[in-house]
Scaffold this motif. Structure first.
Motif, PDB file in Angstrom:
ATOM      1  N   ASN A  70       0.808  -1.067  -0.051  1.00 21.73           N
ATOM      2  CA  ASN A  70       0.066  -0.134  -0.006  1.00 21.73           C
ATOM      3  C   ASN A  70       0.802   1.311   0.077  1.00 21.73           C
ATOM      4  OD1 ASN A  70      -2.851   0.366  -0.252  1.00 21.73           O
ATOM      5  ND2 ASN A  70      -3.367  -0.471   1.779  1.00 21.73           N
TER       6      ASN A  70
ATOM      7  N   LEU B 248       1.107   3.947  -3.036  1.00 22.21           N
ATOM      8  CA  LEU B 248       0.796   5.390  -2.974  1.00 22.21           C
ATOM      9  C   LEU B 248       2.078   6.091  -3.327  1.00 22.21           C
ATOM     10  CD1 LEU B 248      -1.693   5.534   0.009  1.00 22.21           C
ATOM     11  CD2 LEU B 248      -2.029   6.475  -2.333  1.00 22.21           C
TER      12      LEU B 248
ATOM     13  N   LEU C  39      -2.524   9.681 -10.052  1.00 23.60           N
ATOM     14  CA  LEU C  39      -3.149   9.721  -8.757  1.00 23.60           C
ATOM     15  C   LEU C  39      -4.474   8.927  -8.201  1.00 23.60           C
ATOM     16  CD1 LEU C  39      -2.697  11.010  -5.949  1.00 23.60           C
ATOM     17  CD2 LEU C  39      -4.259  12.797  -6.624  1.00 23.60           C
TER      18      LEU C  39
ATOM     19  N   CYS D  53      -4.777   5.757  -5.712  1.00 31.10           N
ATOM     20  CA  CYS D  53      -5.871   5.649  -4.698  1.00 31.10           C
ATOM     21  C   CYS D  53      -6.806   4.462  -4.999  1.00 31.10           C
ATOM     22  CB  CYS D  53      -6.962   6.960  -5.017  1.00 31.10           C
ATOM     23  SG  CYS D  53      -6.063   8.417  -4.518  1.00 31.10           S
TER      24      CYS D  53
ATOM     25  N   TYR E 178      -5.135   1.471  -3.524  1.00 30.06           N
ATOM     26  CA  TYR E 178      -5.087   1.671  -1.867  1.00 30.06           C
ATOM     27  C   TYR E 178      -6.745   1.236  -1.575  1.00 30.06           C
ATOM     28  CZ  TYR E 178      -5.638   3.184   2.661  1.00 30.06           C
ATOM     29  OH  TYR E 178      -6.062   3.015   4.219  1.00 30.06           O
TER      30      TYR E 178
ATOM     31  N   THR F 112      -6.128   5.383   6.881  1.00 29.40           N
ATOM     32  CA  THR F 112      -5.997   5.829   5.670  1.00 29.40           C
ATOM     33  C   THR F 112      -4.962   7.023   5.496  1.00 29.40           C
ATOM     34  OG1 THR F 112      -7.920   5.319   4.705  1.00 29.40           O
ATOM     35  CG2 THR F 112      -6.661   6.655   3.075  1.00 29.40           C
TER      36      THR F 112
ATOM     37  N   THR G 132      -1.375   7.437   4.271  1.00 31.28           N
ATOM     38  CA  THR G 132      -1.027   8.393   2.936  1.00 31.28           C
ATOM     39  C   THR G 132       0.120   9.583   3.726  1.00 31.28           C
ATOM     40  OG1 THR G 132      -2.929   9.635   3.710  1.00 31.28           O
ATOM     41  CG2 THR G 132      -3.275   8.414   1.585  1.00 31.28           C
TER      42      THR G 132
ATOM     43  N   THR H 202      -6.249  12.849  -1.255  1.00 32.64           N
ATOM     44  CA  THR H 202      -5.948  11.334  -1.472  1.00 32.64           C
ATOM     45  C   THR H 202      -6.550  10.279  -0.089  1.00 32.64           C
ATOM     46  OG1 THR H 202      -4.016  12.009  -2.422  1.00 32.64           O
ATOM     47  CG2 THR H 202      -4.176   9.821  -1.684  1.00 32.64           C
ATOM     48  N   THR H 203      -6.441  11.046   1.124  1.00 33.44           N
ATOM     49  CA  THR H 203      -7.211  10.477   2.295  1.00 33.44           C
ATOM     50  C   THR H 203      -8.751  10.202   1.921  1.00 33.44           C
ATOM     51  OG1 THR H 203      -5.584  11.080   3.618  1.00 33.44           O
ATOM     52  CG2 THR H 203      -7.714  10.372   4.622  1.00 33.44           C
TER      53      THR H 203
ATOM     54  N   VAL I 218     -10.435  10.264  -0.849  1.00 31.99           N
ATOM     55  CA  VAL I 218     -10.558   9.454  -2.257  1.00 31.99           C
ATOM     56  C   VAL I 218     -10.435   7.896  -1.712  1.00 31.99           C
ATOM     57  CG1 VAL I 218     -10.299   8.842  -4.452  1.00 31.99           C
ATOM     58  CG2 VAL I 218     -10.697  11.262  -3.963  1.00 31.99           C
ATOM     59  N   ALA I 219      -9.121   7.747  -1.323  1.00 30.73           N
ATOM     60  CA  ALA I 219      -8.719   6.429  -1.075  1.00 30.73           C
ATOM     61  C   ALA I 219      -9.350   5.695  -0.072  1.00 30.73           C
ATOM     62  CB  ALA I 219      -7.087   6.543  -1.047  1.00 30.73           C
TER      63      ALA I 219
END
Length: 796
Positions: free
Chosen positions: A23, A27, A294, A298, A301, A337, A341, A388-389, A391-392
């Motif tokens: 992961n 990322l 990106l 994501c 992840y 997450t 990230t 990112t946090t 979305v992922a």
């Protein structure tokens, strides 16, 4: 509570190191690529923002009719700037800029040392008033007030004199012109459109003394008062043009371009002097690439976390039974997450800094580490972290937290199927994005190969262009020409104003006196040997005469087929005809050559002429076609010949084929960036696929054990586990191919000469994607198939 969530998240990371490494690695690589691309995009969009008066600065554009419609030039006549300052109250200042010898290098002598200067400009004193360039020595407002004055950048001052305390010292330009140093300014930033290393006073040149409305060779910037209506200024400029130029001689009109648009929005404009041109399409393409990568990271992840989260359902169910709220569980998943990230971003920053020198090489930019750690970029980084946090972590957090404890402890087949379907959908999206990238890069490289191998109508290989400006100043061009003619390595040699790929003079070709608009004609002052040196194909008539008496007033012209077609003549019919092309009243067509691409393949071939009119244009280049031999020996021989005729002169040369390649630097840069980052995107996608394959093998561990006991082969089990993933990649290919075709077909429309996309990029990409996916999944499948079935069958 948040502290407890952090502890739980850290414990979960440590409990499953393989998952954590996959992961974080996926990322961090994805984020490092995104950060590098955002750095490039930020750098491109920051051009010219350092000038305090940027909102009031406009560049003059010239519009004229070409063979394929209206052309936009970035240069204007020398007479325009003083005229509009005098006539238009809104225009407070104007400055002309002229690159030395229309873009040629200058020979600079400081004391006893000789240098080649590529960035010498001539400009009005108002240039440093319009652009607030900081001066270290001298007064920038007055540095160019008088003739024979020059201001140097800090780096050039140190290079030429070893100090910046040089006010009053002199420089010799091209072994003739003496300039007095009147100022030293700070080096212009890498994100400034102005790229001058030296600026001489425009008052030194004949262009200042006799400004013309016909020769458009001067980049012109104006400074307007606040809140000026630009459309009104453009209208007033046209009024000034009408006052000074009769209607039949107005082969152009004017417009204005805000300084903030000069760098990125000048694609397709002709004759720009700055070497720091950008391209808004490149910025948009790389922005899309950054978001695609990106998204891939994501999704990677989300896939791994969703798969792994099935192992934690009992933990979540117990938490809900003990009273944990849905919001608390959402926060718990998002905290995990956020932690992952955060670690990935920290590692991504390290990877970005390590990769920055290599990235600068392929982008031809100078992005420094300080930009990575600047407050603006760190703020952007915080935004990337949060996005990112969100979305992922969205799917695992929102998916698991909404079920009741009973449903989590005893999941229904429908819920299991839904989770499995989502994971498959994410794999399809991830691989589809990767495939689009690879197809795009394959098409770009196919187009680049086409442009590099296409018959240009002339042969740039084995041709050296030597700067002969010093020879002209010394009146020794004939001696230099003869010296090279007698060299056994040389096949042919010519003196010319320029060569394909280098801007020459622009004129208007008219069919007759009634043809008011005409067509644009590029004209090159040269000699008879130009046909042999460039390997041009002569269709009719003869080359230019080898000997021309100075008293001879006849101007012989060699036209290309495109120019003759505009005149409505065949090559044979054109011979001996008088030509109306601003080359004098006694200009006649002597010969016709086949069309050749003298500019980029983005543009169609236009009208071109070689001529021997001796007035106004100098033959600054010695073009030498040489036989194949050891290149270093050849260059040493040529340098010795050059210095024998011009002792102490700097030997300044370039290869024609390399100059031709430079026309496509932007496309080559985009293709290189796309190739490297597409490979990394596939790597990130494969990390997710690897993790999912491992999870699937673990879920079906007991099934695999039973099959092995019943006699299943390693190949059969590997095939069983791999088939589903290969199907997903196949679906991704079906979705991605039409999208990739649409995107790249639009990109190819920018080129007048282009490939047909064909099936090759799709077949190549499909095979690559299937092979990589099969290899990734098979590694896990084979590992599971080789495992001892006893261990799996003993599990509860």
């Amino acid at each position: 509570m948040f502290k407890n969530h952090i502890k739980i998240a850290w414990r979960n990371l440590r409990s499953d190191p393989k998952f954590s490494v996959l992961n974080i690695l996926g990322l961090s690589v994805g984020l490092a690529i995104t950060l590098l691309l955002f750095l490039f995009i930020s750098h491109e969009r920051s051009f010219d923002t350092m000038y305090a008066q940027k909102e009031n600065i406009q560049r003059v554009l010239l519009f004229t009719d070409g063979d394929q419609g209206e052309e936009t030039w970035t240069n204007a006549p020398a007479a325009l700037a003083p005229a509009i300052v005098a006539d238009i109250p809104e225009v407070k200042k104007a400055s002309r800029m002229y690159r030395h010898n229309f873009g040629g290098n200058a020979f600079v002598k400081a004391g006893d040392e000789q240098f080649i200067e590529k960035d010498l400009y001539w400009a009005d004193a108002e240039l440093f008033q319009i652009f607030n360039v900081p001066f270290l020595r001298g007064n920038g407002q007055k540095a160019l007030d008088k003739p024979n004055a020059v201001a140097l950048s800090q780096s050039r001052a140190l290079q030429y004199f070893g100090t910046i305390d040089i006010i009053g010292k002199t420089l010799n330009i091209d072994n003739g012109l003496e300039l007095e140093v009147t100022g030293v300014y700070e080096d212009l930033p890498s994100n400034s459109t102005l790229d001058a290393a030296m600026v001489g006073s425009f008052k030194t040149l004949n262009f200042y003394k006799n400004p013309s409305w016909s020769n458009s060779s001067f980049e012109t910037y104006i400074y307007t008062v606040d809140n000026t209506n630009i459309d009104e200024v453009v209208s007033k400029i046209q009024t000034t043009l009408n006052k000074n130029v009769v209607k039949e001689d107005q082969w152009y009109s004017f417009g204005l371009q805000p300084l903030e648009e000069v760098h990125l929005y000048s694609g397709g404009y002709l004759d720009s002097y700055s070497k720091r041109d950008g391209d808004i399409n490149e910025v948009r393409n790389l922005t899309l690439l950054a978001f695609l990568i990106l998204i891939i990271a994501c999704i990677n992840y989300m896939n791994l976390t969703t798969a792994r989260s099935q192992k934690r359902t009992k933990d979540v169910g117990i938490s809900k039974t003990l009273g944990a709220s849905t919001q608390s569980l959402i926060l718990r998943f998002y905290t995990e997450t956020f932690l992952i990230t955060g670690i990935a971003i920290a590692l991504g920053i390290v990877l970005t800094i390590v990769a920055l020198p290599f990235f600068n090489d392929i982008t031809s930019r100078t992005i420094v580490v300080a930009e990575v750690l600047s407050p603006t970029f760190l703020f952007l980084l915080l935004g990337v972290w949060i996005i990112t946090t969100l979305v992922a972590g969205s799917y695992p957090a929102l998916h698991l937290s909404k079920f009741s404890p009973k449903e989590i402890m005893n999941p229904s087949p429908a819920r299991k199927g839904a989770a499995k379907l989502v994971r498959k959908g994410l794999v399809v999206v991830q691989f589809a994005a990767s495939v689009i990238l690879i197809v795009s890069v394959a098409v770009m490289y196919k187009q680049m190969t086409f442009m590099q191998t296409k018959d240009l109508g002339f042969n740039p290989n084995q041709v050296l262009a030597i700067n002969a400006t010093v020879a002209l100043e010394n009146k020794s061009e004939d001696a230099l020409l003869n010296k090279f003619k007698n060299n056994p390595i040389v096949q042919s040699v010519s003196l010319a104003q320029g060569y394909p790929g280098l801007g020459v003079s622009g004129r208007t070709l008219r069919k007759n006196d009634q043809d008011e608009s005409g067509t644009n004609l590029q004209t090159n002052h040269s000699d008879a040997a130009i046909v042999d040196v460039l390997n041009l194909k002569l269709l009719a008539g003869q080359p230019l005469p080898r000997v021309k008496q100075r008293s001879d007033t006849i101007v012989e012209v060699l036209l290309n087929k495109k120019a003759v077609a505009y005149l409505g003549l065949s090559p044979e019919e054109a011979i001996g005809k008088k030509i109306n092309a601003q080359l004098g009243s006694n200009a006649y067509i002597r010969g016709v050559v086949d069309d050749f691409n003298f500019t980029s393949l983005r543009a169609p071939i236009g009208a071109y002429a070689f001529h021997n009119r001796p007035i106004g244009e100098y033959k600054n280049y010695l073009l030498v076609r040489f036989r194949e031999s050891d290149l270093s020996t050849t260059l040493s021989t040529f340098e010795a010949d050059f210095k024998e005729i011009i002792p102490g002169g700097a030997f300044d040369y370039s290869f024609l084929d390399k100059n031709t390649e430079k026309l496509y630097e932007a496309e080559q840069r985009t293709a290189q960036i796309g190739l490297i980052f597409s490979i990394l995107a596939i790597f990130v996608a494969c990390l997710g696929l690897f993790g999912l394959a491992a999870f699937t093998a673990e879920q079906r561990d007991k099934e695999i054990g039973i099959r092995k006991v019943l006699g299943a082969s390693v190949f059969g089990i590997t095939k069983l586990l791999s088939t589903d993933f290969i199907k997903l990649v196949g679906i991704a290919l079906i979705i991605a191919f039409p999208l990739a075709y649409y995107v790249m077909n639009n990109w190819l429309q920018e080129f007048a000469y282009r490939i047909s996309i064909g099936w090759e990029p799709f077949i190549f990409t499909g095979l690559c994607a299937l092979f990589v996916a099969l290899l990734t999944v098979s590694l896990q499948s084979i590992k599971a198939a080789l495992r001892n079935p006893i261990g799996a069958l003993r599990k509860e």
